[in-house]
Design an enzyme around this catalytic site. Structure first.
Site, PDB file in Angstrom:
ATOM      1  N   ASP A 173       0.823  -1.204   0.000  1.00 51.00           N
ATOM      2  CA  ASP A 173       0.000   0.000   0.000  1.00 51.00           C
ATOM      3  C   ASP A 173       0.858   1.256   0.000  1.00 51.00           C
ATOM      4  O   ASP A 173       0.579   2.229  -0.718  1.00 51.00           O
ATOM      5  CB  ASP A 173      -0.907   0.004   1.237  1.00 51.00           C
ATOM      6  N   THR A 174       1.888   1.258   0.824  1.00 53.28           N
ATOM      7  CA  THR A 174       2.723   2.451   0.946  1.00 53.28           C
ATOM      8  C   THR A 174       3.509   2.712  -0.329  1.00 53.28           C
ATOM      9  O   THR A 174       3.654   3.862  -0.761  1.00 53.28           O
ATOM     10  CB  THR A 174       3.679   2.308   2.142  1.00 53.28           C
TER      11      THR A 174
END
Length: 401
Positions: A173-174
């Site tokens: 996600d990051t």
């Protein structure tokens, strides 16, 4: 609760954030730290699920205090026709829209890019999804963990022959959020400097992971080599590994040619340091097991502190495996302002990560603490022409909260 103000490099930029959980909101967080006005749209009643993830303080996740600082919260029902109309009015005056719903969701709400650009041709729209807005997998549900698997990362994590492990955080996600942030800034530069129009930035979770996989595919293409998990080692680069000490582990990266010679001198193995066959990386890779054994024979009876002191003096890159406690007590983190005391709107004060990257002229700042659900509904709606009576009526119909 406002903190000392500091104009940022993105001051004057208005961002509408419709994302939930991690990928979209992390991009919004990054833009907000450098001065953008980030308006976060959340569903009334429940808000972003991240508010309730992991450890809670007075019913709110402490993770929320980091992910949503510098943002304003608008509690708006995007599933209602009135809510969609309000969102379109907001987006018409925005520079950036961030969303990480499943592809097609916004189109179903009458907010596809072609519709939005009619009123706002300069709009930059960041869309983060599992597999992207096109392709045969576009409609499949996707989370960061699945992106890590499809992107090739999970196959390389863990010990050889054992179940793949995650790195402990939502790295997929990051990575998607950071790629999305790069895309937003690139599109804004094109709009401002080159006179371009707005555009869509299409970020797929698996592609963001795949983009950092280094030589994975070229090695397969050229040699048919499938890279495998290697535990704490760095395959093809030697020596670089985690080594046991008497009281823990230390990471040592002695893979530069001159660094290797200094490392061998430090551990009393001048014979290896002077061996012509080990003078370059290719030679060391061929004998990596022998080298690792020699290094651990030296580290094993000693403390981590002693190992770091000796290798630091020899200018050999080495480091302790830090826990949260180690980070919180480390003077370098504090000297770099990477640990900040941040108030919450419930009257607490917690320590949170500082802002990265560090701009010397227009540094990122924490201007306001994370909002409670709907804290800014009245203010945001007032900015686009709604009266207090209008807002009260919308509340009565549960369109906003």
């Amino acid at each position: 609760m406002n903190l000392p103000l500091s104009p940022g490099a993105l001051q004057g930029l208005r961002v509408i954030e419709m994302g939930q959980l991690i990928a979209g909101p992390f991009a919004g967080k990054t833009l907000g730290e450098f001065g953008a006005d980030v308006i976060k749209i959340e569903p009334p009643g429940s808000g972003d699920p991240l508010r309730n993830w992991r450890l809670l303080q007075d019913g709110t996740s402490v993770w929320w205090q980091v992910q949503s600082r510098n943002k304003r919260s608008l509690a708006l029902d995007l599933r209602s026709e009135e809510g969609q109309q309000i969102a379109r009015r907001l987006i018409a005056e925005a520079d950036v829209l961030i969303e990480n719903f499943r592809p097609g969701t916004l189109e179903g709400w009458g907010m596809g890019y072609e519709v939005l650009r009619e009123r706002n041709p300069g709009l930059v729209m960041l869309r983060i999804s599992g597999y992207g807005q096109t392709g045969p997998y576009r409609d499949l549900p996707g989370f960061g963990a699945i992106g890590e698997a499809m992107g090739g990362l999970r196959h390389l994590t863990g010990e050889p022959g054992r179940v793949p492990v995650r790195c402990g955080i939502s790295i997929g996600d990051t990575l998607a959020a950071l790629h999305g942030t790069i895309g937003v800034l690139t599109a804004l530069y094109h709009r401002k400097v080159n006179g371009g129009q707005g555009q869509v930035i299409d970020v797929a979770l698996n592609e963001a992971v795949f983009n950092v996989m280094e030589s994975l595919v070229p090695e397969y293409s050229a040699f048919g080599a499938v890279r495998e998990a290697a535990g704490s080692a760095l395959p093809g680069i030697a020596p670089s590994n985690a080594y046991r000490c008497a009281d823990g582990y230390v990471l040592i990266a002695g893979n530069g040619d001159s660094i290797f010679r200094r490392l061998m001198q430090s551990i009393g193995r001048d014979d290896l340091g002077a061996d012509p066959a080990l003078a370059n990386n290719a030679g060391r890779v061929a004998r990596v097991a022998e080298i690792d054994q020699a290094i651990e024979a030296w580290t094993l009876p000693q403390s981590v502190a002693t190992v770091l002191e000796v290798l630091g003096a020899a200018r050999v890159p080495a480091g302790k495996v830090y826990t949260a406690k180690d980070i919180a007590e480390d003077p370098h983190y504090r000297a770099r302002e990477m640990l900040l005391r941040q108030p919450t709107r419930d009257g607490h004060e917690i320590e949170v990560p500082g802002v990265v990257p560090k701009l010397m002229g227009t540094p990122g700042t924490v201007r306001s603490s994370a909002p409670r659900l709907g804290d800014d509904t009245d203010a945001v709606l007032g900015e686009i022409g709604f009266t207090s009576e209008d807002i009260a009526a919308l509340r009565g119909r549960k369109v906003v909260a």
